[in-house]
Design a protein around this motif. Structure first.
Motif, mmCIF file in Angstrom:
data_model
loop_
_atom_site.group_PDB
_atom_site.id
_atom_site.type_symbol
_atom_site.label_atom_id
_atom_site.label_comp_id
_atom_site.label_asym_id
_atom_site.label_seq_id
_atom_site.Cartn_x
_atom_site.Cartn_y
_atom_site.Cartn_z
ATOM 1 N N LYS A 1 37.352 37.737 43.136
ATOM 2 C CA LYS A 1 38.427 38.456 43.167
ATOM 3 C C LYS A 1 38.981 39.085 44.454
ATOM 4 O O LYS A 1 39.993 39.068 44.873
ATOM 5 C CB LYS A 1 38.187 39.749 42.265
ATOM 6 C CG LYS A 1 39.400 40.487 41.792
ATOM 7 C CD LYS A 1 39.175 41.618 40.906
ATOM 8 C CE LYS A 1 40.607 42.544 40.996
ATOM 9 N NZ LYS A 1 40.098 43.852 40.176
ATOM 10 N N LYS B 1 40.464 36.309 46.282
ATOM 11 C CA LYS B 1 41.725 36.116 45.623
ATOM 12 C C LYS B 1 41.526 34.725 45.374
ATOM 13 O O LYS B 1 42.612 33.729 45.376
ATOM 14 C CB LYS B 1 43.045 36.217 46.420
ATOM 15 C CG LYS B 1 43.181 37.779 46.904
ATOM 16 C CD LYS B 1 44.691 38.138 47.491
ATOM 17 C CE LYS B 1 44.844 39.420 47.714
ATOM 18 N NZ LYS B 1 44.264 40.355 47.636
ATOM 19 N N THR B 2 40.516 34.003 44.808
ATOM 20 C CA THR B 2 40.540 32.859 44.294
ATOM 21 C C THR B 2 40.495 33.027 42.756
ATOM 22 O O THR B 2 40.683 34.263 42.436
ATOM 23 C CB THR B 2 39.085 32.141 44.179
ATOM 24 O OG1 THR B 2 38.086 32.722 43.174
ATOM 25 C CG2 THR B 2 38.360 32.425 45.605
ATOM 26 N N ASP B 3 41.013 31.779 42.050
ATOM 27 C CA ASP B 3 41.337 32.266 40.506
ATOM 28 C C ASP B 3 40.105 31.911 39.705
ATOM 29 O O ASP B 3 40.229 31.354 38.607
ATOM 30 C CB ASP B 3 42.530 31.660 40.110
ATOM 31 C CG ASP B 3 42.385 30.232 40.080
ATOM 32 O OD1 ASP B 3 41.584 29.614 40.696
ATOM 33 O OD2 ASP B 3 43.542 29.444 39.472
ATOM 34 N N ARG C 1 41.380 34.608 34.539
ATOM 35 C CA ARG C 1 41.856 33.870 35.469
ATOM 36 C C ARG C 1 43.278 34.538 36.020
ATOM 37 O O ARG C 1 43.697 34.800 37.010
ATOM 38 C CB ARG C 1 42.036 32.456 35.235
ATOM 39 C CG ARG C 1 41.892 31.339 36.238
ATOM 40 C CD ARG C 1 42.103 30.180 35.801
ATOM 41 N NE ARG C 1 40.998 29.317 34.899
ATOM 42 C CZ ARG C 1 39.896 29.278 35.135
ATOM 43 N NH1 ARG C 1 39.437 29.491 36.471
ATOM 44 N NH2 ARG C 1 39.114 28.639 34.454
ATOM 45 N N LYS C 2 44.014 34.742 34.723
ATOM 46 C CA LYS C 2 45.435 35.391 35.241
ATOM 47 C C LYS C 2 45.355 36.633 35.568
ATOM 48 O O LYS C 2 46.193 37.258 36.310
ATOM 49 C CB LYS C 2 46.272 35.153 34.167
ATOM 50 C CG LYS C 2 46.714 33.617 33.695
ATOM 51 C CD LYS C 2 47.839 33.426 32.860
ATOM 52 C CE LYS C 2 47.759 32.113 32.230
ATOM 53 N NZ LYS C 2 47.332 31.928 30.952
ATOM 54 N N ASN D 1 42.389 39.150 35.617
ATOM 55 C CA ASN D 1 41.296 39.755 36.224
ATOM 56 C C ASN D 1 40.745 40.539 34.907
ATOM 57 O O ASN D 1 40.507 41.543 35.438
ATOM 58 C CB ASN D 1 41.343 40.456 37.460
ATOM 59 C CG ASN D 1 41.518 39.594 38.735
ATOM 60 O OD1 ASN D 1 40.453 38.479 38.830
ATOM 61 N ND2 ASN D 1 42.492 39.867 39.508
#
Ligand SMILES: Cc1ncc(C[n+]2csc(CCOP(=O)(O)OP(=O)(O)O)c2C)c(N)n1
Length: 361
Positions: free
Chosen positions: A151, A154-156, A245-246, A248
């Motif tokens: 997180k 900022k990866t998904d 993923r979208k 958090n």
């Protein structure tokens, strides 16, 4: 969103019933492709054969204590299939089918169960998967840490971690869920509720009726699914992963399943549970219902399934032979793999042991 799946007791999500037929719920949920179904069947079958072979080798004195997966394969399989290959997986110790699907060689897993620490020594960044964790619930904290890092960067990516029903009584589990809830990490906690923690039934472990409800205290969503139903496990994990993923958002999935075998090969379950309680669960076997689905839908013929089993049996035996032929662990390994950089004190101890005879290392 997971809110589609009710958390109330008696509302366990089931998509594939014991007859190998889709339930009315099926149309409301994400479904695997036929290729994914066949891939899952292959790895679940491989895990079952590897399991039975390990138990048999234990009787022959060639395998030390081993923890079987028998009857629980759909939990790791369905949830791994719902992830991307770069999502992190943080297993406990009954996730063989999923770990094989990730590409980890069976010989590596056998090496671990042979008691060789090198079984845990592999490129975790390649597989995006940590090694087996036996210290109950410690792995859930590692998963939250990985999620927190993702997180932050900022990866998904999401992280999926596994835990047994008994281990959900450990403080680590509550701390991990609490942190995930408070910091909104993209973590999926997956409880394999096989209803037993060695000889302790879940009813003696906790007063909560549905383990998924433990999510409430962390302010996250929790759902219970039929853990012997590959499609229900897949659907719940897919929804949880998309949400993580979208947005958090962490969540908790409880796969309600049953440990068909012993806790480990060192355990004798006939001393604490009766055959009449086990029998209904044999009929609920996740592999039997998946095979029925595959046959009913003409995805494979009986002959093809039989040849697959023969082929897998050969590769399972070859994997064990490879692990058995591996060099024995040395005392030096204990020093080498504990820290990334060896502290001075440890270096001194290692040198001291070296002076007492190199052959011991
Ligand atoms: C912190 C810790 N305490 C005790 C143990 C010993 N132990 C190993 S497995 C087990 C029972 C675990 O039961 P559960 O969490 O339900 O998982 P299952 O073995 O049924 O998959 C125990 C007590 C351990 N490995 N780690």
């Amino acid at each position: 969103m997971l809110t589609k799946v009710k958390t109330k007791a008696g509302h366990r999500l089931q998509i594939l019933n014991e007859e190998g037929e889709l339930t009315a719920e099926a149309k409301n949920y994400p479904m695997m492709s036929n290729d994914q179904i066949l891939e899952s069947f292959k790895y679940m079958q491989m895990s079952r054969i590897a399991d039975e072979w390990a138990v048999s080798l234990n009787r022959q004195g060639r395998m030390p204590t081993y923890a079987p997966n028998k009857g629980q394969e759909a939990n790791s399989m369905g949830s791994f299939m719902a992830l991307r290959k770069d999502d992190w997986v943080v297993p406990a110790f009954r996730e063989m089918a999923g770990m094989l699907q990730r590409g980890l060689p069976l010989s590596q897993l056998y090496l671990y169960w042979l008691g060789n620490e090198m079984g845990s020594c592999y490129d975790v960044e390649k597989f995006h998967m940590l090694p087996i964790a036996v210290p109950l619930s410690s792995q859930t904290l590692h998963a939250v840490g990985l999620s927190f890092a993702d997180k932050y960067k900022k990866t998904d990516r999401v992280s999926l971690t596994f835990i047994g029903d008994g281990a959900t009584s450990e403080g680590d589990f509550y701390e991990a869920m609490n942190f995930a809830g408070a910091w909104k990490t993209p973590t999926i906690f997956f409880i394999q509720n096989n209803q037993w923690a060695i000889s302790t039934p879940t009813s003696q472990q906790t007063a909560v009726k549905v383990l998924a409800d433990k999510a409430v205290a962390a302010g996250i969503e929790g759902v219970q699914v039929d853990g012997n139903d590959l499609f229900a496990v897949y659907a719940a994990t897919k929804l949880a992963a998309d949400n993580a993923r979208k947005n958090n958002v962490p969540s908790l999935i409880e796969g309600f399943t049953y440990r068909l075998g012993a806790h480990t090969t060192a355990d004798d379950p006939t001393r604490y549970r009766e055959e009449k309680d086990v029998l209904p669960w044999i009929a609920k076997d996740p592999l039997i219902r998946l095979e029925k689905y595959i046959l009913n839908n003409h995805l494979m013929t009986s002959d093809e399934i039989e040849s697959l089993r023969l082929e897998l049996t050969k590769s399972v035996k070859a994997a064990f032979n490879k692990a058995e032929a591996h060099d024995a662990p040395t005392l030096l390994d204990t020093f080498q793999y504990t820290y990334k950089e060896m502290p001075e004190l440890l270096k001194e101890q290692m040198e001291l042991i070296g002076q007492n005879g190199k052959e011991e290392l």
